[in-house]
Scaffold this motif. Structure first.
Motif, short mmCIF file in Angstrom:
data_model
loop_
_atom_site.label_atom_id
_atom_site.label_comp_id
_atom_site.label_asym_id
_atom_site.label_seq_id
_atom_site.Cartn_x
_atom_site.Cartn_y
_atom_site.Cartn_z
N GLY A 1 53.62 16.27 19.83
CA GLY A 1 54.13 15.18 20.66
C GLY A 1 53.20 13.98 20.66
O GLY A 1 53.65 12.83 20.55
N VAL A 2 51.91 14.24 20.76
CA VAL A 2 50.93 13.15 20.75
C VAL A 2 50.94 12.45 19.39
O VAL A 2 50.89 11.22 19.32
CB VAL A 2 49.53 13.68 21.10
CG1 VAL A 2 48.46 12.64 20.82
CG2 VAL A 2 49.48 14.10 22.56
N LEU A 3 51.01 13.20 18.31
CA LEU A 3 51.07 12.60 16.98
C LEU A 3 52.33 11.75 16.80
O LEU A 3 52.29 10.68 16.17
CB LEU A 3 51.00 13.66 15.89
CG LEU A 3 49.62 14.28 15.65
CD1 LEU A 3 49.72 15.40 14.62
CD2 LEU A 3 48.64 13.22 15.20
N MET A 4 53.44 12.19 17.37
CA MET A 4 54.67 11.42 17.27
C MET A 4 54.54 10.11 18.05
O MET A 4 54.98 9.05 17.57
CB MET A 4 55.86 12.22 17.78
CG MET A 4 57.17 11.54 17.53
SD MET A 4 58.50 12.71 17.77
CE MET A 4 59.87 11.73 17.27
N ILE A 5 53.94 10.14 19.21
CA ILE A 5 53.73 8.91 19.99
C ILE A 5 52.81 7.95 19.25
O ILE A 5 53.07 6.75 19.17
CB ILE A 5 53.19 9.26 21.39
CG1 ILE A 5 54.27 9.95 22.21
CG2 ILE A 5 52.68 8.01 22.11
CD1 ILE A 5 53.80 10.54 23.51
N ILE A 6 51.75 8.48 18.67
CA ILE A 6 50.83 7.64 17.88
C ILE A 6 51.57 7.06 16.67
O ILE A 6 51.43 5.88 16.35
CB ILE A 6 49.59 8.43 17.46
CG1 ILE A 6 48.72 8.74 18.67
CG2 ILE A 6 48.79 7.69 16.41
CD1 ILE A 6 47.61 9.72 18.41
N GLY A 7 52.36 7.88 16.01
CA GLY A 7 53.14 7.41 14.87
C GLY A 7 54.13 6.32 15.25
O GLY A 7 54.29 5.33 14.53
N MET A 8 54.78 6.49 16.40
CA MET A 8 55.72 5.47 16.86
C MET A 8 54.99 4.16 17.14
O MET A 8 55.46 3.08 16.77
CB MET A 8 56.46 5.95 18.10
CG MET A 8 57.49 7.01 17.81
SD MET A 8 58.29 7.65 19.29
CE MET A 8 59.13 6.21 19.89
N ALA A 9 53.85 4.22 17.79
CA ALA A 9 53.09 3.01 18.09
C ALA A 9 52.62 2.34 16.80
O ALA A 9 52.75 1.12 16.64
CB ALA A 9 51.91 3.34 18.99
N TYR A 10 52.09 3.12 15.89
CA TYR A 10 51.56 2.57 14.63
C TYR A 10 52.66 1.95 13.79
O TYR A 10 52.54 0.81 13.31
CB TYR A 10 50.85 3.69 13.86
CG TYR A 10 50.25 3.24 12.57
CD1 TYR A 10 49.02 2.61 12.53
CD2 TYR A 10 50.91 3.46 11.37
CE1 TYR A 10 48.45 2.20 11.34
CE2 TYR A 10 50.36 3.04 10.17
CZ TYR A 10 49.13 2.41 10.16
OH TYR A 10 48.59 2.00 8.98
N ASP A 11 53.76 2.68 13.59
CA ASP A 11 54.82 2.18 12.73
C ASP A 11 55.62 1.06 13.39
O ASP A 11 56.12 0.16 12.71
CB ASP A 11 55.74 3.32 12.30
CG ASP A 11 55.13 4.15 11.18
OD1 ASP A 11 54.25 3.63 10.47
OD2 ASP A 11 55.52 5.31 11.02
N THR A 12 55.74 1.07 14.71
CA THR A 12 56.40 -0.03 15.39
C THR A 12 55.59 -1.31 15.25
O THR A 12 56.14 -2.38 15.00
CB THR A 12 56.63 0.29 16.88
OG1 THR A 12 57.46 1.47 16.96
CG2 THR A 12 57.32 -0.85 17.59
N ALA A 13 54.28 -1.20 15.39
CA ALA A 13 53.42 -2.37 15.19
C ALA A 13 53.52 -2.87 13.76
O ALA A 13 53.59 -4.08 13.51
CB ALA A 13 51.97 -2.03 15.54
N GLY A 14 53.54 -1.98 12.80
CA GLY A 14 53.69 -2.37 11.40
C GLY A 14 55.03 -3.03 11.13
O GLY A 14 55.11 -4.01 10.38
N GLN A 15 56.07 -2.52 11.75
CA GLN A 15 57.40 -3.11 11.57
C GLN A 15 57.44 -4.50 12.20
O GLN A 15 58.03 -5.43 11.62
CB GLN A 15 58.46 -2.21 12.19
CG GLN A 15 59.87 -2.64 11.90
CD GLN A 15 60.90 -1.62 12.34
OE1 GLN A 15 60.58 -0.43 12.45
NE2 GLN A 15 62.10 -2.06 12.58
N LEU A 16 56.82 -4.69 13.35
CA LEU A 16 56.76 -6.01 13.97
C LEU A 16 55.97 -7.00 13.11
O LEU A 16 56.34 -8.17 13.00
CB LEU A 16 56.16 -5.92 15.37
CG LEU A 16 57.05 -5.28 16.42
CD1 LEU A 16 56.30 -5.11 17.73
CD2 LEU A 16 58.31 -6.10 16.63
N ARG A 17 54.90 -6.53 12.49
CA ARG A 17 54.16 -7.40 11.56
C ARG A 17 55.04 -7.79 10.37
O ARG A 17 54.97 -8.92 9.87
CB ARG A 17 52.89 -6.71 11.07
CG ARG A 17 51.75 -6.72 12.07
CD ARG A 17 50.44 -6.27 11.45
NE ARG A 17 50.50 -4.99 10.76
CZ ARG A 17 50.36 -3.80 11.34
NH1 ARG A 17 50.14 -3.73 12.64
NH2 ARG A 17 50.43 -2.69 10.63
#
Length: 143
Positions: free
Chosen positions: A22-38
């Motif tokens: 669960g923690v890895l999924m939350i980190i992945g969502m934050a990381y990939d969402t930031a990358g998508q926004l960039r």
């Protein structure tokens, strides 16, 4: 009482494994969402610069004769394509020439693909396509 009984062994490790996922999924969502926004910001920037590049191409023949200075559509399309090819990473683009208030403008829509790093591990698609759009006009008078 000397410690764990046979029935209770391994229960904490199952909880930790589920919590870690669960923690890895939350980190992945934050990381990939930031990358998508960039990537969205990059698409907007590329569209703006490509529109600026295309907006600088005016119909010289009409301008030399003293006519209005309007964007040359064929030349602008070539200038936009050249700019985006040099920038790299563009999946596709569209160019249109809307007329606003009697003035021809250039509108560029750019599509780029963002490759997800972590969310693909959890069953999400590995890539997502984002787009950016910008409009420019030829400034021919004093600012």
């Amino acid at each position: 009482m000397s410690g764990w009984t046979g029935r209770e062994s391994g229960r904490v490790s199952l909880f930790l494994a589920a919590a870690l996922a669960g923690v890895l999924m939350i980190i992945g969502m934050a990381y990939d969402t930031a990358g998508q926004l960039r990537s969205v910001q990059r698409a907007d920037d590329l569209a703006a610069e490509a529109a600026r590049s295309g907006g600088q191409v005016i119909d010289r023949a009409r301008a030399i004769e003293g006519g209005p200075k309007v964007i040359d559509e064929a030349g602008a399309r070539v200038a936009v394509a050249d700019y985006l090819r040099a920038a790299g990473g563009v999946r596709g683009h569209d160019v249109s020439f809307p007329v606003v208030g009697g003035e021809k403008q250039i509108r560029v829509r750019v599509r780029i693909t963002y490759r997800r790093e972590l969310l693909g591990l959890f069953g999400f698609r590995n890539t997502v396509t984002v787009s950016g759009e910008a409009t420019a006009r030829a400034l021919t008078g004093a600012p």
